[in-house]
Design an enzyme around this catalytic site. Structure first.
Site, short mmCIF file in Angstrom:
data_model
loop_
_atom_site.label_atom_id
_atom_site.label_comp_id
_atom_site.label_asym_id
_atom_site.label_seq_id
_atom_site.Cartn_x
_atom_site.Cartn_y
_atom_site.Cartn_z
CB ALA A 35 -0.85 0.16 1.18
CG ASP A 51 2.74 -8.74 -4.07
OD1 ASP A 51 2.99 -9.36 -2.96
OD2 ASP A 51 1.82 -9.14 -4.44
CG PHE A 71 7.45 -4.64 11.48
CD1 PHE A 71 8.70 -5.16 11.83
CD2 PHE A 71 6.46 -4.30 12.73
CE1 PHE A 71 9.13 -5.25 13.03
CE2 PHE A 71 6.85 -4.74 14.17
CZ PHE A 71 8.09 -4.84 14.16
CB SER A 75 -1.17 -7.71 10.61
OG SER A 75 -1.80 -7.31 10.39
CE1 TYR A 135 -0.21 -12.44 11.67
CE2 TYR A 135 -1.13 -12.65 13.78
CZ TYR A 135 -0.37 -12.18 13.27
OH TYR A 135 0.32 -11.06 13.79
CE LYS A 139 3.30 -12.23 11.71
NZ LYS A 139 4.23 -11.29 10.85
CB SER A 164 -1.59 -6.04 22.60
OG SER A 164 -2.28 -7.32 22.62
NE ARG A 173 -4.92 -12.00 24.40
CZ ARG A 173 -4.05 -11.14 23.10
NH1 ARG A 173 -4.62 -10.01 22.90
NH2 ARG A 173 -3.13 -11.78 22.60
C1 15L Z 1 -1.29 -9.54 16.60
O1 15L Z 1 -0.48 -10.36 16.05
C2 15L Z 1 -1.86 -8.78 15.61
O2 15L Z 1 -1.13 -8.33 14.79
C3 15L Z 1 -2.59 -7.29 16.37
O3 15L Z 1 -3.64 -6.84 15.48
C4 15L Z 1 -3.25 -7.83 17.82
O4 15L Z 1 -4.41 -8.60 17.29
C5 15L Z 1 -2.17 -8.30 18.66
O5 15L Z 1 -1.71 -9.71 17.87
C6 15L Z 1 -2.91 -8.97 19.99
O6 15L Z 1 -2.87 -10.35 20.21
O7 15L Z 1 -3.37 -8.20 20.75
#
Ligand code: 15L
Length: 263
Positions: A35, A51, A71, A75, A135, A139, A164, A173
């Site tokens: 973007a 990309d 990064f 996400s 996701y 990671k 977070s 949390r």
């Molecule tokens: C992450 O990996 C996310 O990218 C972010 O948006 C949050 O959801 C964060 O974790 C989280 O666990 O709070």
């Protein structure tokens, strides 16, 4: 002199914090994202749209760089097919570029690699992966890619298991998982400037007394968080999600997405 730094995901929420902070530290920055970059560019920064799935573009962008701060990619939790291209193939392009340039990789990993550990346990960074979705799985793959490229090719990498990272914590949390933007920026700067790192895993969280995370490799880079979510405790302690699956596990709401286990 420090070689240029390539920052992927520069137009994302965390990339937009890192770009000005790293530029202000005097680093020469190459920013990239799929973007457009929405902010003003510092004099020592340039932006190229690309990309992550375009391996040739990534190799070109990384030419001459000493660090790739990765990064970019998906996400949040998404269907497998959406995660696959950016987070699996894209990550391979990042590591191949790092191998060619002899660059260090600083990888935005996530607490969702270990999200299915219960909140009642305290984890060290070498705990088993328990991803809470596609996701988080991508990671975990990223961290293991770092393990492979260090063991096989000597490519240094620091895997930031970010909790977070938001302007402020917004629920109970996050009293355990919050990483302030200022702590994030200092952390990434130390990852870039540290003499040597090997393959390292660091919990990306501020100094929160309600933390679920303990030992990691931060001693190698000389970083300690300066902020804490504790100052928000009175306001947020009772702010629960109302979902028992979310509340049981460290990954919170991501664990509850399409959760179908019966017992
Ligand atoms: C992450 O990996 C996310 O990218 C972010 O948006 C949050 O959801 C964060 O974790 C989280 O666990 O709070």
């Amino acid at each position: 002199m420090t070689r240029p730094v390539l920052l992927t995901g520069a137009s994302g929420a965390l990339g937009r914090q890192l770009a000005p902070a790293l530029a202000a530290a005097g680093l020469t920055l190459r920013l990239t994202d799929i973007a457009p970059f929405p902010d003003a560019l510092a004099a020592n920064a340039s932006f190229t749209r690309a990309d992550l799935e375009d391996g040739v573009a990534i190799l070109r962008l990384a030419e001459g760089c000493g660090t790739i701060v990765h990064f970019g990619g998906v996400s949040v939790e998404r269907p497998f097919e959406e995660v696959l291209g950016p987070n699996i193939r894209g990550l391979y392009h990042i590591y191949e570029a790092a191998r060619r340039e002899g660059a260090r990789v600083v990888f935005a990993s996530s607490n969702h690699t270990i999200g299915f550990h219960e909140r009642k346990v305290t984890l060290d960074a070498d705990c088993p992966f328990r991803p809470d979705g596609f996701y988080g799985l991508s990671k975990a793959y990223g961290e293991l890619m770092g393990r492979l490229y260090w063991d096989k090719h000597g490519v240094e990498n620091v895997n930031l298991r970010i909790g977070s990272s938001f302007p402020r914590p917004v629920d109970s949390r996050m009293l355990s998982t919050w990483l302030s933007y200022a702590d994030l920026c200092r952390l990434v700067l130390r990852c870039i400037l540290a003499e040597s790192t090997g393959h390292a895993v660091i919990w990306g969280a501020s100094d929160n007394s309600r933390t679920w995370w303990r030992r990691d490799h931060r001693g190698r880079i000389g970083w300690a968080p300066a902020d804490t979510a504790d100052v928000f405790a009175a306001e947020l302690e009772g702010k629960l999600s109302g979902n028992p699956v979310s509340e049981r596990y460290q990954g919170g709401a991501f664990c509850a997405i399409e959760y179908s286990r019966k017992e």
